[in-house]
Design a protein around this motif. Sequence first.
Motif, PDB file in Angstrom:
ATOM      1  N   MET A 101      -2.461 -14.489  18.063  1.00 45.72           N
ATOM      2  CA  MET A 101      -2.032 -14.370  16.673  1.00 45.72           C
ATOM      3  C   MET A 101      -2.202 -15.693  15.944  1.00 45.72           C
ATOM      4  SD  MET A 101      -1.387 -11.288  16.210  1.00 45.72           S
ATOM      5  CE  MET A 101      -0.601 -11.294  14.625  1.00 45.72           C
ATOM      6  N   GLN A 102      -1.919 -16.793  16.619  1.00 46.23           N
ATOM      7  CA  GLN A 102      -2.102 -18.102  16.003  1.00 46.23           C
ATOM      8  C   GLN A 102      -3.589 -18.335  15.726  1.00 46.23           C
ATOM      9  OE1 GLN A 102      -0.929 -21.381  18.465  1.00 46.23           O
ATOM     10  NE2 GLN A 102      -0.667 -22.747  16.742  1.00 46.23           N
ATOM     11  N   GLY A 103      -4.456 -17.900  16.636  1.00 46.91           N
ATOM     12  CA  GLY A 103      -5.896 -18.042  16.427  1.00 46.91           C
ATOM     13  C   GLY A 103      -6.375 -17.234  15.238  1.00 46.91           C
ATOM     14  N   VAL A 104      -5.821 -16.040  15.048  1.00 47.94           N
ATOM     15  CA  VAL A 104      -6.198 -15.199  13.906  1.00 47.94           C
ATOM     16  C   VAL A 104      -5.778 -15.876  12.609  1.00 47.94           C
ATOM     17  CG1 VAL A 104      -5.716 -13.004  12.746  1.00 47.94           C
ATOM     18  CG2 VAL A 104      -6.165 -13.041  15.207  1.00 47.94           C
ATOM     19  N   GLU A 105      -4.569 -16.432  12.590  1.00 45.12           N
ATOM     20  CA  GLU A 105      -4.107 -17.116  11.386  1.00 45.12           C
ATOM     21  C   GLU A 105      -4.980 -18.318  11.061  1.00 45.12           C
ATOM     22  OE1 GLU A 105      -0.034 -18.074  12.098  1.00 45.12           O
ATOM     23  OE2 GLU A 105       0.613 -15.984  12.084  1.00 45.12           O
ATOM     24  N   GLN A 106      -5.365 -19.075  12.066  1.00 41.30           N
ATOM     25  CA  GLN A 106      -6.230 -20.231  11.829  1.00 41.30           C
ATOM     26  C   GLN A 106      -7.592 -19.784  11.315  1.00 41.30           C
ATOM     27  OE1 GLN A 106      -6.270 -22.288  15.571  1.00 41.30           O
ATOM     28  NE2 GLN A 106      -4.391 -23.413  15.134  1.00 41.30           N
TER      29      GLN A 106
ATOM     30  N   GLN B 215     -11.523 -19.258   6.915  1.00 39.30           N
ATOM     31  CA  GLN B 215     -12.289 -18.361   6.059  1.00 39.30           C
ATOM     32  C   GLN B 215     -11.910 -18.552   4.586  1.00 39.30           C
ATOM     33  OE1 GLN B 215     -11.653 -14.227   6.882  1.00 39.30           O
ATOM     34  NE2 GLN B 215     -13.696 -13.648   6.173  1.00 39.30           N
ATOM     35  N   GLN B 216     -10.627 -18.700   4.320  1.00 42.34           N
ATOM     36  CA  GLN B 216     -10.158 -18.903   2.949  1.00 42.34           C
ATOM     37  C   GLN B 216     -10.707 -20.225   2.393  1.00 42.34           C
ATOM     38  OE1 GLN B 216      -5.908 -19.120   2.595  1.00 42.34           O
ATOM     39  NE2 GLN B 216      -5.937 -18.524   0.440  1.00 42.34           N
ATOM     40  N   MET B 217     -10.668 -21.283   3.185  1.00 41.72           N
ATOM     41  CA  MET B 217     -11.206 -22.576   2.733  1.00 41.72           C
ATOM     42  C   MET B 217     -12.706 -22.464   2.451  1.00 41.72           C
ATOM     43  SD  MET B 217      -9.097 -25.413   5.040  1.00 41.72           S
ATOM     44  CE  MET B 217     -10.579 -25.907   5.774  1.00 41.72           C
ATOM     45  N   PHE B 218     -13.431 -21.717   3.290  1.00 45.15           N
ATOM     46  CA  PHE B 218     -14.864 -21.543   3.087  1.00 45.15           C
ATOM     47  C   PHE B 218     -15.139 -20.897   1.736  1.00 45.15           C
ATOM     48  CE2 PHE B 218     -18.507 -18.613   3.392  1.00 45.15           C
ATOM     49  CZ  PHE B 218     -19.525 -19.523   3.589  1.00 45.15           C
ATOM     50  N   TRP B 219     -14.419 -19.799   1.435  1.00 44.64           N
ATOM     51  CA  TRP B 219     -14.653 -19.103   0.175  1.00 44.64           C
ATOM     52  C   TRP B 219     -14.228 -19.942  -1.020  1.00 44.64           C
ATOM     53  CZ3 TRP B 219     -18.138 -15.686   0.254  1.00 44.64           C
ATOM     54  CH2 TRP B 219     -18.314 -14.845   1.344  1.00 44.64           C
ATOM     55  N   GLN B 220     -13.163 -20.711  -0.871  1.00 42.31           N
ATOM     56  CA  GLN B 220     -12.739 -21.596  -1.965  1.00 42.31           C
ATOM     57  C   GLN B 220     -13.792 -22.659  -2.235  1.00 42.31           C
ATOM     58  OE1 GLN B 220      -8.927 -23.026  -0.674  1.00 42.31           O
ATOM     59  NE2 GLN B 220      -7.816 -21.227  -1.433  1.00 42.31           N
ATOM     60  N   ASN B 221     -14.313 -23.248  -1.183  1.00 41.12           N
ATOM     61  CA  ASN B 221     -15.351 -24.265  -1.359  1.00 41.12           C
ATOM     62  C   ASN B 221     -16.623 -23.668  -1.949  1.00 41.12           C
ATOM     63  OD1 ASN B 221     -13.738 -26.279  -0.337  1.00 41.12           O
ATOM     64  ND2 ASN B 221     -14.543 -26.127   1.745  1.00 41.12           N
ATOM     65  N   LEU B 222     -16.968 -22.476  -1.506  1.00 46.32           N
ATOM     66  CA  LEU B 222     -18.165 -21.808  -2.045  1.00 46.32           C
ATOM     67  C   LEU B 222     -17.975 -21.511  -3.527  1.00 46.32           C
ATOM     68  CD1 LEU B 222     -20.919 -20.685  -1.171  1.00 46.32           C
ATOM     69  CD2 LEU B 222     -19.801 -18.504  -0.766  1.00 46.32           C
ATOM     70  N   ALA B 223     -16.782 -21.047  -3.909  1.00 41.94           N
ATOM     71  CA  ALA B 223     -16.509 -20.763  -5.318  1.00 41.94           C
ATOM     72  C   ALA B 223     -16.525 -22.050  -6.146  1.00 41.94           C
ATOM     73  CB  ALA B 223     -15.159 -20.058  -5.455  1.00 41.94           C
ATOM     74  N   ALA B 224     -16.006 -23.140  -5.582  1.00 47.33           N
ATOM     75  CA  ALA B 224     -15.989 -24.410  -6.296  1.00 47.33           C
ATOM     76  C   ALA B 224     -17.411 -24.931  -6.493  1.00 47.33           C
ATOM     77  CB  ALA B 224     -15.153 -25.434  -5.533  1.00 47.33           C
ATOM     78  N   MET B 225     -18.251 -24.773  -5.468  1.00 49.28           N
ATOM     79  CA  MET B 225     -19.644 -25.219  -5.587  1.00 49.28           C
ATOM     80  C   MET B 225     -20.393 -24.376  -6.631  1.00 49.28           C
ATOM     81  SD  MET B 225     -20.552 -26.052  -1.581  1.00 49.28           S
ATOM     82  CE  MET B 225     -22.173 -25.449  -1.773  1.00 49.28           C
ATOM     83  N   ALA B 226     -20.125 -23.085  -6.636  1.00 52.84           N
ATOM     84  CA  ALA B 226     -20.782 -22.211  -7.599  1.00 52.84           C
ATOM     85  C   ALA B 226     -20.314 -22.552  -9.011  1.00 52.84           C
ATOM     86  CB  ALA B 226     -20.496 -20.744  -7.278  1.00 52.84           C
TER      87      ALA B 226
END
Length: 85
Positions: free
Chosen positions: A59-64, A69-80
């Motif tokens: 469960m801890q691995g899933v949360e991490q 994944q959330q950081m990836f999408w945030q960074n992708l949105a910021a770059m776009a």
Amino acid sequence: MKVNVQIDCTPEEARSFFGLPDLKPMQDRILAEIEQRMKSSLNAMDPSEIFKTWLPASMQGVEQMQQVQQMFWQNLAAMAGSQKK
């Protein structure tokens, strides 16, 4: 000249002839200890115990993974967003 020698004896006879020690009593004690330890650790092989042990880590691995994944999408949105300006 060729000489062939055949010796017909048991392992015990060969060991005593060469003066080697008899390790069977020690091997029997070690095998009995290994068997006892394996029997005592069979409780840890209970499926419910394994599930309890693995669940918190998984469960801890899933949360991490969700955080990454959330950081990836945030960074992708910021770059776009920075490329549109």
